[in-house]
Design a protein around this motif. Structure first.
Motif, PDB file in Angstrom:
ATOM      1  N   ARG A 180     -15.779  43.822  70.328  1.00  0.00           N
ATOM      2  CA  ARG A 180     -17.349  43.557  70.721  1.00  0.00           C
ATOM      3  C   ARG A 180     -17.960  43.336  69.483  1.00  0.00           C
ATOM      4  NH1 ARG A 180     -21.295  42.078  71.966  1.00  0.00           N
ATOM      5  NH2 ARG A 180     -22.616  42.718  73.421  1.00  0.00           N
ATOM      6  N   ALA A 181     -17.588  43.864  68.380  1.00  0.00           N
ATOM      7  CA  ALA A 181     -18.459  43.768  67.101  1.00  0.00           C
ATOM      8  C   ALA A 181     -17.474  43.709  66.129  1.00  0.00           C
ATOM      9  CB  ALA A 181     -19.256  45.006  66.959  1.00  0.00           C
ATOM     10  N   ASP A 182     -18.008  43.183  64.680  1.00  0.00           N
ATOM     11  CA  ASP A 182     -17.231  43.132  63.524  1.00  0.00           C
ATOM     12  C   ASP A 182     -17.686  44.528  62.517  1.00  0.00           C
ATOM     13  OD1 ASP A 182     -15.837  40.733  63.871  1.00  0.00           O
ATOM     14  OD2 ASP A 182     -17.793  39.753  63.283  1.00  0.00           O
ATOM     15  N   ILE A 183     -16.831  45.034  62.000  1.00  0.00           N
ATOM     16  CA  ILE A 183     -17.154  46.513  61.274  1.00  0.00           C
ATOM     17  C   ILE A 183     -16.650  46.268  59.961  1.00  0.00           C
ATOM     18  CG2 ILE A 183     -16.830  48.963  61.372  1.00  0.00           C
ATOM     19  CD1 ILE A 183     -18.053  47.888  63.906  1.00  0.00           C
ATOM     20  N   THR A 184     -17.433  46.824  59.048  1.00  0.00           N
ATOM     21  CA  THR A 184     -17.257  46.694  57.614  1.00  0.00           C
ATOM     22  C   THR A 184     -17.552  48.013  56.983  1.00  0.00           C
ATOM     23  OG1 THR A 184     -17.717  44.452  57.200  1.00  0.00           O
ATOM     24  CG2 THR A 184     -17.621  45.923  55.374  1.00  0.00           C
ATOM     25  N   LEU A 185     -16.581  48.774  56.421  1.00  0.00           N
ATOM     26  CA  LEU A 185     -16.981  50.103  56.021  1.00  0.00           C
ATOM     27  C   LEU A 185     -17.115  49.987  54.375  1.00  0.00           C
ATOM     28  CD1 LEU A 185     -14.134  52.304  57.836  1.00  0.00           C
ATOM     29  CD2 LEU A 185     -16.443  51.642  58.527  1.00  0.00           C
ATOM     30  N   SER A 186     -18.004  50.770  53.966  1.00  0.00           N
ATOM     31  CA  SER A 186     -18.286  50.890  52.569  1.00  0.00           C
ATOM     32  C   SER A 186     -18.698  52.544  52.009  1.00  0.00           C
ATOM     33  CB  SER A 186     -19.256  49.802  51.835  1.00  0.00           C
ATOM     34  OG  SER A 186     -20.433  50.047  52.702  1.00  0.00           O
ATOM     35  N   LEU A 187     -18.369  52.606  50.845  1.00  0.00           N
ATOM     36  CA  LEU A 187     -18.811  53.959  50.280  1.00  0.00           C
ATOM     37  C   LEU A 187     -20.031  53.606  49.634  1.00  0.00           C
ATOM     38  CD1 LEU A 187     -15.340  55.155  48.531  1.00  0.00           C
ATOM     39  CD2 LEU A 187     -16.234  55.464  50.872  1.00  0.00           C
TER      40      LEU A 187
ATOM     41  N   LEU B  66     -26.810  40.334  65.387  1.00  0.00           N
ATOM     42  CA  LEU B  66     -27.732  41.740  64.697  1.00  0.00           C
ATOM     43  C   LEU B  66     -26.542  42.259  63.687  1.00  0.00           C
ATOM     44  CD1 LEU B  66     -30.156  43.454  65.235  1.00  0.00           C
ATOM     45  CD2 LEU B  66     -28.431  44.868  66.655  1.00  0.00           C
ATOM     46  N   THR B  67     -27.208  42.780  62.620  1.00  0.00           N
ATOM     47  CA  THR B  67     -26.476  43.640  61.569  1.00  0.00           C
ATOM     48  C   THR B  67     -27.200  44.943  61.673  1.00  0.00           C
ATOM     49  OG1 THR B  67     -25.638  41.570  60.411  1.00  0.00           O
ATOM     50  CG2 THR B  67     -25.626  44.044  59.355  1.00  0.00           C
ATOM     51  N   THR B  68     -26.539  46.058  61.742  1.00  0.00           N
ATOM     52  CA  THR B  68     -27.156  47.345  61.389  1.00  0.00           C
ATOM     53  C   THR B  68     -26.094  48.212  60.782  1.00  0.00           C
ATOM     54  OG1 THR B  68     -28.351  49.203  62.597  1.00  0.00           O
ATOM     55  CG2 THR B  68     -26.359  48.149  63.682  1.00  0.00           C
ATOM     56  N   THR B  69     -26.656  49.497  60.430  1.00  0.00           N
ATOM     57  CA  THR B  69     -25.496  50.423  59.608  1.00  0.00           C
ATOM     58  C   THR B  69     -25.802  51.669  60.288  1.00  0.00           C
ATOM     59  OG1 THR B  69     -25.736  48.858  57.763  1.00  0.00           O
ATOM     60  CG2 THR B  69     -24.865  51.241  57.301  1.00  0.00           C
TER      61      THR B  69
ATOM     62  N   THR C  48     -10.366  55.387  54.085  1.00  0.00           N
ATOM     63  CA  THR C  48     -11.494  55.076  55.076  1.00  0.00           C
ATOM     64  C   THR C  48     -10.470  54.258  56.214  1.00  0.00           C
ATOM     65  OG1 THR C  48     -11.781  52.850  54.260  1.00  0.00           O
ATOM     66  CG2 THR C  48     -13.056  54.689  53.533  1.00  0.00           C
ATOM     67  N   LYS C  49     -11.011  54.843  57.521  1.00  0.00           N
ATOM     68  CA  LYS C  49     -10.493  54.128  58.542  1.00  0.00           C
ATOM     69  C   LYS C  49     -11.612  53.931  59.804  1.00  0.00           C
ATOM     70  CE  LYS C  49      -5.738  55.945  58.099  1.00  0.00           C
ATOM     71  NZ  LYS C  49      -4.565  56.617  58.501  1.00  0.00           N
ATOM     72  N   HIS C  50     -11.177  53.085  60.651  1.00  0.00           N
ATOM     73  CA  HIS C  50     -11.940  52.767  61.817  1.00  0.00           C
ATOM     74  C   HIS C  50     -11.270  51.962  63.053  1.00  0.00           C
ATOM     75  CE1 HIS C  50     -12.909  48.523  61.964  1.00  0.00           C
ATOM     76  NE2 HIS C  50     -12.783  48.555  60.630  1.00  0.00           N
ATOM     77  N   ARG C  51     -11.580  52.363  64.388  1.00  0.00           N
ATOM     78  CA  ARG C  51     -11.032  51.760  65.378  1.00  0.00           C
ATOM     79  C   ARG C  51     -11.500  50.284  65.453  1.00  0.00           C
ATOM     80  NH1 ARG C  51     -11.743  56.592  68.464  1.00  0.00           N
ATOM     81  NH2 ARG C  51      -9.717  57.729  68.691  1.00  0.00           N
ATOM     82  N   LEU C  52     -10.609  49.512  65.841  1.00  0.00           N
ATOM     83  CA  LEU C  52     -10.974  47.889  66.026  1.00  0.00           C
ATOM     84  C   LEU C  52     -11.721  47.899  67.248  1.00  0.00           C
ATOM     85  CD1 LEU C  52      -7.491  46.401  64.878  1.00  0.00           C
ATOM     86  CD2 LEU C  52      -9.830  46.565  63.524  1.00  0.00           C
ATOM     87  N   THR C  53     -12.471  46.832  67.407  1.00  0.00           N
ATOM     88  CA  THR C  53     -13.273  46.567  68.598  1.00  0.00           C
ATOM     89  C   THR C  53     -13.389  45.233  68.761  1.00  0.00           C
ATOM     90  OG1 THR C  53     -15.216  46.868  70.094  1.00  0.00           O
ATOM     91  CG2 THR C  53     -15.547  47.315  67.470  1.00  0.00           C
TER      92      THR C  53
ATOM     93  N   PRO D  51     -22.233  61.467  48.212  1.00  0.00           N
ATOM     94  CA  PRO D  51     -21.570  60.153  48.829  1.00  0.00           C
ATOM     95  C   PRO D  51     -21.227  60.092  50.199  1.00  0.00           C
ATOM     96  CG  PRO D  51     -19.999  61.543  47.613  1.00  0.00           C
ATOM     97  CD  PRO D  51     -21.229  62.170  47.388  1.00  0.00           C
ATOM     98  N   TYR D  52     -21.486  58.893  50.873  1.00  0.00           N
ATOM     99  CA  TYR D  52     -21.236  58.920  52.320  1.00  0.00           C
ATOM    100  C   TYR D  52     -20.555  57.628  52.811  1.00  0.00           C
ATOM    101  CZ  TYR D  52     -25.851  56.667  52.865  1.00  0.00           C
ATOM    102  OH  TYR D  52     -26.753  55.734  52.607  1.00  0.00           O
ATOM    103  N   LEU D  53     -20.085  57.510  53.990  1.00  0.00           N
ATOM    104  CA  LEU D  53     -19.492  56.321  54.512  1.00  0.00           C
ATOM    105  C   LEU D  53     -20.663  55.597  55.323  1.00  0.00           C
ATOM    106  CD1 LEU D  53     -16.841  54.695  54.981  1.00  0.00           C
ATOM    107  CD2 LEU D  53     -16.502  56.053  57.065  1.00  0.00           C
ATOM    108  N   ALA D  54     -20.669  54.113  54.871  1.00  0.00           N
ATOM    109  CA  ALA D  54     -21.757  53.268  55.754  1.00  0.00           C
ATOM    110  C   ALA D  54     -20.836  52.428  56.440  1.00  0.00           C
ATOM    111  CB  ALA D  54     -22.464  52.598  54.928  1.00  0.00           C
ATOM    112  N   ALA D  55     -21.212  52.390  57.899  1.00  0.00           N
ATOM    113  CA  ALA D  55     -20.473  51.396  58.883  1.00  0.00           C
ATOM    114  C   ALA D  55     -21.273  50.343  59.118  1.00  0.00           C
ATOM    115  CB  ALA D  55     -19.745  52.275  59.886  1.00  0.00           C
TER     116      ALA D  55
END
Length: 773
Positions: free
Chosen positions: A380-387, A435-438, A373-378, A424-428
């Protein structure tokens, strides 16, 4: 996963982030839901839907009754439920291209709501599907999707496909049932559809000839115009979706002159008439349901394109407003959809690019699959990836654990949603401004869960010709997953296993008939599997009980050396060779030169070959000259659009009838009348008797000949119930010193179904004309 980096690069090149962001913003423009209905994958009105979505922002859904199991296949030999699995994947890809939800009435391979073959009657169709079964699922779909508008693609009128007619008739009935609290009270809450539209255009064409004119238009959906960002017409964007239906030969290049508007007829409404738009008198935006602040932020979000930072700010404001909004529960689904759409917009605007790449895309029960799992850093927001695991799965960090009791992947999933991938899928998880959204993303390749006890049968069917000396069948089974393999055999049969092969020995006294042999592994029933993987779909797993069907029958092979020219759309060469026919497959290189057919007695041309074998087109004049000089040519059915010129393709003029609905016999048990009682094709080398017409599957034939040169003699006559008989199923033409036999009976399908009469009729057709005839 061969060429994975290249495939990923091509996928990104075809869908740059700026285009994805623009398309994601489209769905924010409206709160109206539009549910299109049809009977088969490819029945959706793609061009109209593209305009409704991308220009107008309407939420699209499509409810399809069948998986198209009984249709044609322009790209391979998949048939039955295997084809249904492939067409399910095609339909999902087509829905993805239109950001459209997808629902199926037929929910499993053994569901009665299936594409049982062509039908001319809605009543017959509903009887085979089961009225109560269809309506209960239809109600479930409406209550789950909660559309404002329901619109079938076809009309319920004579001259139209019976499956289409059944779905349109059901649309009128389902509206009342879905709104009735007393109907299926244990399911989703009742829902009242507001409008029912019918197409105000004819569905006539190459396949159908609607007998009744369409109803008058009460409103028109504009279908012309060009998307300002993508630069393509809405009609062509609709074809971006449609081209995924490649098994049906769909996808065309639409010129500006071919763009069209879409007239609709308001057949029922509980919100009044229209004033020019299908969305009239419906809650068109969130402001209409009391969410003015959220709608204002959404408007800012759309207007900010292509400024990603500004879009992200507006999307976050809209999400915050929706978190605090109070709406009537009847409109909760509109809010939930907008929240999911805004989460996706936020993910794209921030360009966090979350990705999940499995270590493998095939796993057995009990396996642990690592997911990168990977994502770009930003900033502007905090990102957490989970399966997010699926059923019988567990996610531990970036490892997906598959239970030992996990069922194999479902070849017939009952729905699809581009916003909520199948687990299964990836939740960001995105945290921005308190605010928290997925946002949800599918894995870059799906993980296919394999059956625990599995084996690869080279085929699930076999034929043994009792008229030959052979009493053995050898099949490639592959390496079983575990355990000792064995078939359950009739008395006197024996089996020998060696590596990945099994040899069955059948006793001389074995009686003709159809035998089902179940495969076990350590006495546990096994399942056979097939991975379906084409470049236009995500890979799919088809699996079924590992049962080998064996037909024992007496068939006298033709006294001929046969050349076969196929298009890759049938398995005639395999099945006729298995029955002991002397058959050679001709490749393109074999069709060159002055005498490509020298040394052969008969040439057999497979279905669609004149369309898909350009080398055959180049050799056709030589083929017809060879016939006139004494050769025997047998052609299997072609469609008029398969480059079948009635004046140049056959040795003498032979025209295929259209629309095809009028030139086919859909009743597989239709009575067969012999017109030419002395025709050798019915007597030598196999006497064709009444029992040879029994046990046929799906239909008698299709794309019958309409008119022909006097050189041809019609041999058979048959009719569907309450219809005029057709004589163009089997034509025998004496052409010079040779013969041309044209067969519109679907023999290529019947041999795969192990119908003895089809083999015997094939043998007779391939038998050369004798000098005395």
């Amino acid at each position: 996963m061969p060429n994975a980096p290249q495939s990923r690069l091509m996928a990104e090149a075809h869908s740059p982030r700026i285009a994805l962001l623009w398309k994601a913003l489209a769905g924010l423009r409206s709160s109206v839901g539009f549910l299109n209905t049809g009977a088969h994958p490819d029945d959706e009105t793609s061009e109209m839907l593209a305009a409704l979505w991308l220009r107008d922002g309407v939420k699209l859904s499509y409810a399809c009754s069948t998986r198209g199991e009984g249709g044609q296949n322009d790209i391979g030999t998949e048939a039955g439920s295997v084809l249904g699995t492939l067409r399910t994947a095609e339909m999902e890809a087509a829905a993805e291209a239109l950001d459209m939800r997808l629902y199926w009435h037929g929910q499993s391979i053994d569901d009665p709501v299936t594409d049982f073959g062509f039908s001319k009657s809605g009543t017959e169709t509903m009887g085979k599907w089961g009225h109560d079964r269809l309506m209960r699922r239809f109600v479930e779909i409406l209550r789950q999707d909660r559309p404002d508008i329901l619109c079938p693609t076809f009309l319920d009128i004579p001259g139209q496909h019976g499956h289409h007619r059944a779905m349109t008739a059901a649309a009128f009935e389902v509206i009342g049932l879905a709104a009735d609290p007393a109907y299926a009270p244990d399911g989703p809450a009742p829902w009242q559809v507001s409008k029912l539209y019918l197409p105000a255009w004819s569905g006539a064409g190459g396949a159908y000839d609607d007998e009744v004119p369409p109803p008058p238009a009460t409103v028109t959906v504009a279908g012309t115009g060009i998307d300002p960002v993508l630069g393509s017409s809405y009609a062509r964007i609709g074809q971006y979706s449609r081209q995924f239906h490649r098994t049906q030969g769909m996808g065309r290049w639409v010129t500006p002159e071919e763009e069209q508007d879409w007239p609709l007829h308001l057949a029922w409404s509980d919100v009044g008439g229209d004033m020019g738009q299908i969305t009239d008198n419906l809650p068109q935006t969130l402001a209409d349901i009391g969410c003015a602040e959220a709608q204002s932020a959404i408007s800012d979000c759309v207007a900010a394109f292509p400024d990603g930072a500004a879009i992200a700010d507006a999307a976050a404001r809209a999400l915050a407003a929706l978190d605090n909004a109070r709406v009537d529960p009847l409109h909760a689904h509109r809010v939930a959809r907008k929240q999911a759409q805004l989460a996706r917009v936020l993910m794209l605007a921030l360009n966090i690019d979350p990705r999940a790449l499995p270590q493998t895309d095939r796993a057995a029960p009990g396996a642990h699959v690592a997911i990168a799992t990977k994502h770009r850093l930003t900033d502007r927001a905090d990102i957490t990836l989970s399966l997010v695991p699926g059923e019988s799965q567990k996610a531990t960090g970036t490892v997906l654990e598959i239970s030992t009791e996990a069922a194999p992947s479902d070849p017939y999933p009952d729905s699809y949603d581009p916003l909520v991938p199948r687990a299964p899928y990836l939740a960001a998880e995105i945290r921005i401004d308190g605010l928290t959204t997925t946002a949800c993303m599918p894995f870059e390749r799906p993980i296919l869960t394999l059956p625990a006890a599995r084996a690869r049968l080279s085929d699930t069917a076999a034929i043994l010709n009792l008229s030959t000396e052979t009493r053995e069948l050898t099949l490639n089974v592959g390496d079983p997953s575990s355990g000792a393999p064995a078939f359950t055999l009739p008395e006197g049969w024996t089996q020998t296993w060696s590596g990945g092969q099994v040899t069955l020995r059948i006793p001389d006294h074995a009686a003709p008939g159809l035998y089902d042999l179940s495969l076990t592994l350590d006495r546990t029933p096994a399942r056979t599997l097939r991975i379906i993987d084409y470049d236009h779909i995500t890979p799919r797993l088809h699996h079924s009980p590992a049962i080998l069907r064996v037909r024992l029958a007496h068939i006298t092979p033709p006294p001929a050396r046969v050349a076969y020219i196929g298009a890759g759309n049938d398995r005639v060469a395999y099945w006729l060779s298995a029955a002991g026919f002397d058959l050679t497959v001709l490749e393109d290189a074999d069709l060159g030169g002055d005498t490509p057919f020298a040394g052969f007695d008969t040439v057999l041309v497979g279905v669609f070959a004149h369309r898909f074998r350009p080398a055959l087109k180049s050799a056709n004049a030589r083929l017809n000259a060879w016939v006139r000089d004494g050769g025997t040519l047998v052609t299997l059915y072609h469609r008029p659009w398969d480059d079948w010129d009635p004046d140049t393709v056959p040795p003498a003029r032979l025209e295929i009838g259209q629309p095809s609905l009028r030139w086919r016999i859909t009743d597989e048990s239709a009575e067969v009348t012999v017109l030419a009682t002395d025709a050798p094709i019915l007597s030598y080398p196999n006497p064709i008797k009444a029992e040879d017409w029994a046990g046929w599957h799906k239909e008698r034939g299709l794309y019958f000949a309409k008119a022909w040169d006097p050189a041809y003699t019609p041999v058979l006559r048959m009719a569907d119930p309450d219809e005029q008989p057709l004589d163009g199923a089997l034509l025998v033409g004496e052409i010079g010193a040779g013969r041309h036999v044209h067969i519109a009976l679907n023999l290529h399908h019947q041999v795969t179904q192990l119908v003895p009469g089809a083999y015997r009729l094939f043998a007779n057709a391939l038998t050369p004309r004798s000098p005395s005839q």
